[in-house]
Design a protein around this motif. Structure first.
Motif, PDB file in Angstrom:
ATOM      1  N   LYS A  85       0.838  -1.323   0.548  1.00  0.00           N
ATOM      2  CA  LYS A  85      -0.345  -0.431  -0.052  1.00  0.00           C
ATOM      3  C   LYS A  85       0.610   0.961   0.300  1.00  0.00           C
ATOM      4  O   LYS A  85       1.819   1.700  -0.234  1.00  0.00           O
ATOM      5  N   LEU A  87       3.336   4.268   0.441  1.00  0.00           N
ATOM      6  CA  LEU A  87       4.577   4.511   1.896  1.00  0.00           C
ATOM      7  C   LEU A  87       4.731   3.094   2.241  1.00  0.00           C
ATOM      8  O   LEU A  87       5.235   3.353   3.500  1.00  0.00           O
ATOM      9  N   ASP A  88       4.912   1.705   1.561  1.00  0.00           N
ATOM     10  CA  ASP A  88       5.722   0.397   2.460  1.00  0.00           C
ATOM     11  C   ASP A  88       6.631   1.396   1.633  1.00  0.00           C
ATOM     12  O   ASP A  88       6.794   1.529   0.093  1.00  0.00           O
ATOM     13  N   ALA A  89       7.498   0.629   2.304  1.00  0.00           N
ATOM     14  CA  ALA A  89       9.031   0.293   1.562  1.00  0.00           C
ATOM     15  C   ALA A  89       9.644  -0.710   2.795  1.00  0.00           C
ATOM     16  O   ALA A  89       9.104  -1.694   2.837  1.00  0.00           O
TER      17      ALA A  89
ATOM     18  N   THR B   7       8.090  -2.790   5.342  1.00  0.00           N
ATOM     19  CA  THR B   7       7.177  -1.921   6.696  1.00  0.00           C
ATOM     20  C   THR B   7       6.913  -0.391   5.878  1.00  0.00           C
ATOM     21  O   THR B   7       6.729  -0.370   4.853  1.00  0.00           O
ATOM     22  N   ASN B   8       5.951   0.350   6.695  1.00  0.00           N
ATOM     23  CA  ASN B   8       5.196   1.983   6.053  1.00  0.00           C
ATOM     24  C   ASN B   8       6.501   3.007   6.646  1.00  0.00           C
ATOM     25  O   ASN B   8       6.725   3.298   8.142  1.00  0.00           O
ATOM     26  N   LEU B   9       6.341   3.980   6.344  1.00  0.00           N
ATOM     27  CA  LEU B   9       7.437   4.702   6.415  1.00  0.00           C
ATOM     28  C   LEU B   9       6.895   5.731   6.965  1.00  0.00           C
ATOM     29  O   LEU B   9       6.654   6.472   7.680  1.00  0.00           O
ATOM     30  N   GLU B  12       4.543   3.038  10.626  1.00  0.00           N
ATOM     31  CA  GLU B  12       5.343   1.661  10.990  1.00  0.00           C
ATOM     32  C   GLU B  12       7.220   3.017  12.043  1.00  0.00           C
ATOM     33  O   GLU B  12       7.590   2.497  12.677  1.00  0.00           O
TER      34      GLU B  12
END
Lengths: 132, 132
Positions: A85, A87-89, B7-9, B12
């Motif tokens: 989704k 801004l997931d990195a 991860t979500n910037l 998270e």
């Protein structure tokens, strides 16, 4: 080398998907040359709604980070599938084979690579994500 | 090291601007640790409308690429000022001092660094962009 380089990923960097016959399902702008980078590569990728990239890839040495800008979808990493989704990195180790598919809204992402890299460090894995 | 980390910037990764007293004008999520990266760093930055970052910075060794996700603004790079719009990518050489300010819509960007890097490679330059 000059102190900085500015370009627009979508408007000024060539869409490589055109010459590979993957347009308009895929849009791929690789900016390593346009940005005259010394240590890094960056590309902008856009997958049309519900499009699955036609191949996976892995690297010899280059670690990569993908950041989702818009839409959503999934990535297959070896034998795991993760949902994506905005801004997931996602960090992917060089030797990990990865492939992306867009959800119903399409998938827009940036890919960053460091170290020895570029397309010559990549190995394409055809037909790798064949099942669901 | 595992094959990937997700991860979500924004949701998270800690917003470092809070502990530095710069919230809510600035939002800064540095994800090098959360992503367990080996070669790369990435951060998500958001400047409130018309906010100018309170300091510039340069690096010892780390080349950086900034990509504008939304809004717009300007960057000062040594003695040059450039305008920024969505999907602009800006490569900055390590020794080039750079500072950002948002336009009326705010400025949302990603910063990527490669090679020897991280915050310990950075040198803050206070009061560097004092004039227009």
């Amino acid at each position: 080398m000059s102190g900085f380089t500015l370009t627009n990923l979508k408007e000024e960097v060539e869409d490589s998907a055109v010459k590979f016959g993957l347009s308009p399902d895929l849009e791929s702008h690789f900016a390593r040359e346009a940005l005259e980078t010394d240590q890094l590569g960056v590309s902008y990728q856009r997958l049309a709604p519900n499009f699955r990239a036609p191949f996976g890839h892995r690297h010899g040495q280059q670690e990569e980070i993908y950041v989702v800008l818009g839409g959503g979808g999934r990535a297959k990493l070896e034998d795991e599938i993760v949902e994506l989704k905005p801004l997931d990195a996602l960090r992917v180790a060089p030797e990990t084979t990865r492939q992306f598919e867009a959800g119903p809204e399409g998938l827009e992402l940036l890919a960053f690579g460091g170290g020895a890299g570029g397309l010559q460090d990549a190995e394409v894995v055809d037909g790798w994500w064949a099942d669901e």
